[in-house]
Design a protein around this motif. Structure first.
Motif, mmCIF file in Angstrom:
data_model
loop_
_atom_site.group_PDB
_atom_site.id
_atom_site.type_symbol
_atom_site.label_atom_id
_atom_site.label_comp_id
_atom_site.label_asym_id
_atom_site.label_seq_id
_atom_site.Cartn_x
_atom_site.Cartn_y
_atom_site.Cartn_z
ATOM 1 N N PRO A 12 61.511 27.544 46.887
ATOM 2 C CA PRO A 12 62.007 26.221 47.286
ATOM 3 C C PRO A 12 63.329 26.196 48.035
ATOM 4 C CG PRO A 12 62.400 26.590 44.961
ATOM 5 C CD PRO A 12 61.628 27.779 45.445
ATOM 6 N N PHE A 13 64.088 27.273 47.974
ATOM 7 C CA PHE A 13 65.449 27.191 48.505
ATOM 8 C C PHE A 13 65.788 28.295 49.504
ATOM 9 C CE2 PHE A 13 65.606 25.055 44.340
ATOM 10 C CZ PHE A 13 65.984 23.792 44.771
ATOM 11 N N VAL A 52 78.276 23.091 59.902
ATOM 12 C CA VAL A 52 77.377 24.218 59.629
ATOM 13 C C VAL A 52 76.574 23.943 58.365
ATOM 14 C CG1 VAL A 52 77.255 26.665 59.066
ATOM 15 C CG2 VAL A 52 78.942 25.863 60.722
ATOM 16 N N GLY A 53 75.252 24.118 58.459
ATOM 17 C CA GLY A 53 74.416 24.009 57.271
ATOM 18 C C GLY A 53 73.977 22.615 56.888
ATOM 19 N N THR A 54 74.222 21.620 57.738
ATOM 20 C CA THR A 54 73.855 20.248 57.384
ATOM 21 C C THR A 54 72.412 19.887 57.754
ATOM 22 O OG1 THR A 54 74.946 19.520 59.433
ATOM 23 C CG2 THR A 54 76.184 19.272 57.384
ATOM 24 N N GLY A 55 71.674 20.817 58.335
ATOM 25 C CA GLY A 55 70.248 20.588 58.568
ATOM 26 C C GLY A 55 69.862 20.146 59.957
ATOM 27 N N THR A 196 72.357 14.898 46.631
ATOM 28 C CA THR A 196 72.187 16.320 46.290
ATOM 29 C C THR A 196 71.142 16.488 45.197
ATOM 30 O OG1 THR A 196 74.465 16.854 46.910
ATOM 31 C CG2 THR A 196 73.355 18.384 45.420
ATOM 32 N N ILE A 197 71.189 15.632 44.183
ATOM 33 C CA ILE A 197 70.201 15.685 43.097
ATOM 34 C C ILE A 197 68.798 15.421 43.638
ATOM 35 C CG2 ILE A 197 69.430 14.533 40.973
ATOM 36 C CD1 ILE A 197 72.403 14.062 40.323
ATOM 37 N N ARG A 198 68.679 14.422 44.493
ATOM 38 C CA ARG A 198 67.372 14.085 45.064
ATOM 39 C C ARG A 198 66.876 15.184 45.994
ATOM 40 N NH1 ARG A 198 68.775 7.725 46.417
ATOM 41 N NH2 ARG A 198 68.585 6.956 44.256
ATOM 42 N N TYR A 199 67.797 15.787 46.716
ATOM 43 C CA TYR A 199 67.448 16.892 47.625
ATOM 44 C C TYR A 199 66.872 18.067 46.840
ATOM 45 C CZ TYR A 199 68.359 20.857 50.803
ATOM 46 O OH TYR A 199 68.240 21.990 51.586
ATOM 47 N N ILE A 200 67.526 18.445 45.742
ATOM 48 C CA ILE A 200 67.046 19.557 44.911
ATOM 49 C C ILE A 200 65.685 19.227 44.322
ATOM 50 C CG2 ILE A 200 67.493 20.858 42.780
ATOM 51 C CD1 ILE A 200 70.512 20.548 43.430
ATOM 52 N N SER A 201 65.545 18.005 43.807
ATOM 53 C CA SER A 201 64.269 17.576 43.224
ATOM 54 C C SER A 201 63.154 17.609 44.258
ATOM 55 C CB SER A 201 64.420 16.166 42.656
ATOM 56 O OG SER A 201 63.192 15.681 42.157
ATOM 57 N N HIS A 202 63.444 17.153 45.475
ATOM 58 C CA HIS A 202 62.439 17.128 46.549
ATOM 59 C C HIS A 202 61.943 18.530 46.881
ATOM 60 C CE1 HIS A 202 60.566 16.281 50.453
ATOM 61 N NE2 HIS A 202 61.303 17.269 50.945
ATOM 62 N N ARG A 203 62.863 19.453 47.040
ATOM 63 C CA ARG A 203 62.466 20.805 47.417
ATOM 64 C C ARG A 203 61.658 21.473 46.305
ATOM 65 N NH1 ARG A 203 65.184 22.747 52.301
ATOM 66 N NH2 ARG A 203 64.258 24.776 51.800
ATOM 67 N N ILE A 229 76.588 20.385 51.288
ATOM 68 C CA ILE A 229 76.033 21.041 52.476
ATOM 69 C C ILE A 229 74.698 21.687 52.109
ATOM 70 C CG2 ILE A 229 76.373 22.867 54.176
ATOM 71 C CD1 ILE A 229 79.383 22.387 53.911
ATOM 72 N N PRO A 230 73.590 21.236 52.679
ATOM 73 C CA PRO A 230 72.268 21.707 52.280
ATOM 74 C C PRO A 230 72.111 23.226 52.249
ATOM 75 C CG PRO A 230 72.021 19.774 53.635
ATOM 76 C CD PRO A 230 73.487 20.119 53.661
ATOM 77 N N ARG A 231 72.658 23.928 53.236
ATOM 78 C CA ARG A 231 72.475 25.386 53.252
ATOM 79 C C ARG A 231 73.149 26.045 52.056
ATOM 80 N NH1 ARG A 231 74.242 28.113 58.627
ATOM 81 N NH2 ARG A 231 72.574 26.765 59.387
ATOM 82 N N LEU A 232 74.333 25.555 51.686
ATOM 83 C CA LEU A 232 75.025 26.086 50.510
ATOM 84 C C LEU A 232 74.279 25.705 49.237
ATOM 85 C CD1 LEU A 232 78.858 25.625 51.164
ATOM 86 C CD2 LEU A 232 77.578 27.760 50.968
ATOM 87 N N ILE A 233 73.755 24.493 49.197
ATOM 88 C CA ILE A 233 72.957 24.071 48.040
ATOM 89 C C ILE A 233 71.791 25.026 47.850
ATOM 90 C CG2 ILE A 233 71.458 22.251 47.130
ATOM 91 C CD1 ILE A 233 73.235 20.238 48.656
ATOM 92 N N ASN A 234 71.118 25.363 48.943
ATOM 93 C CA ASN A 234 69.984 26.284 48.870
ATOM 94 C C ASN A 234 70.400 27.644 48.335
ATOM 95 O OD1 ASN A 234 68.470 24.249 49.965
ATOM 96 N ND2 ASN A 234 68.040 25.274 51.895
#
Length: 281
Positions: A12-13, A52-55, A196-203, A229-234
């Motif tokens: 997922p990440f 950087v990393g915002t998608g 961020t919570i919704r992003y993690i749940s979605h993936r 930052i999505p890339r760091l979250i991943n």
């Protein structure tokens, strides 16, 4: 490695820009709307920026799937190249079947190509990724391409996609001519904590998750140390899943996130730590 452990079908990440995992929160929905409007308006230049990393690249790949098949699109991922290489790259992308040795030859051929496409009701788009790498000389060549037009109709539409530095580049007095031609622009902001919570749940759901894996507290800490930052979250989430697998844990909690913060050498955040809520995503 850890797919079976968490009952997942896909990783997922991953940090590669995979449009299958694109989460359209409000910020990315707005950015996509700007891109769609630029597609319909066909009025020259559009600018999409983000740190950087915002998608940005993921969003562009998703957007390309929505473009009508009659549109002809060239995507340039590395614009920092000599002018003749840039022209020949466009020639390859648009299947002009010609290798050019000088600018004049290319411009003559390219104008005929644009006029033919217009007569066939086909739209021409050039999408330039990593636009912050463009120098004044590159921007001048791009401006020359945009000069090929009819009295009442643009024949080529150019989307500049890049980090925030491109805005400063366009404000340079030497680049004033092209900066003034940008009719649409949008800056993608980082995610907030709820996003961020919704992003993690979605993936996780896209990857096949049927149960909660990350505690809400862990997600809050991921936001704190990633800045949204999505890339760091991943990167943090993937590390946490791997660490949980190694420890035999089915749940990702604050302990695992803090371990990953150390493993990934992420600086200690100034945002306060979150309690390890028993809720899951």
């Amino acid at each position: 490695m850890y797919l079976n452990h968490y009952e997942l079908k896909l990783y997922p990440f991953r940090t590669n820009p995979d449009p299958e995992f694109l989460w359209l929160g409000e910020k990315h929905k707005e950015a996509l709307s700007i891109l769609k409007y630029g597609l319909l308006k066909r009025d020259g230049f559009l600018l999409l920026t983000g740190d950087v990393g915002t998608g940005k690249t993921t969003l562009i790949r998703y957007f390309l799937r929505l473009i009508d098949s009659s549109a002809l699109v060239a995507t340039i991922h590395d614009p920092d190249m000599p002018a003749i290489d840039f022209f020949n790259y466009l020639s390859e992308e648009f299947k002009l079947l010609t290798v050019f040795t000088n600018k004049a030859e290319f411009l003559i051929h390219f104008k005929k190509f644009l006029l033919k496409a217009y007569s066939e009701h086909k739209s021409i788009f050039v999408i330039i990724d990593e636009a912050q790498r463009l120098k004044h000389e590159h921007l001048e060549e791009i401006r020359l391409l945009s000069n090929i037009e009819l009295d009442d109709q643009k024949l080529i539409n150019i989307f500049l996609i890049g980090q925030s530095e491109i805005e400063k580049i366009l404000m340079d007095e030497r680049n004033k001519a092209i900066g003034q031609r940008i009719n649409l622009s949008y800056h993608i902001q980082q995610l907030d904590e709820i996003e961020t919570i919704r992003y993690i749940s979605h993936r996780l759901k896209v990857a096949g998750s049927k149960r909660g894996i990350f505690t809400v507290g862990a997600c809050g800490e991921i936001f704190a140390i990633s800045g949204g930052i999505p890339r760091l979250i991943n990167s943090i989430c993937d590390c946490a899943l791997l660490s949980g697998f190694a420890e035999g844990s089915k749940v990702v909690d604050l302990k695992l996130i803090n371990e990953c913060k150390t493993d990934l050498r992420i600086p200690i955040s100034t945002v306060k730590n979150h309690k390890n809520s028993a809720q899951y995503v």
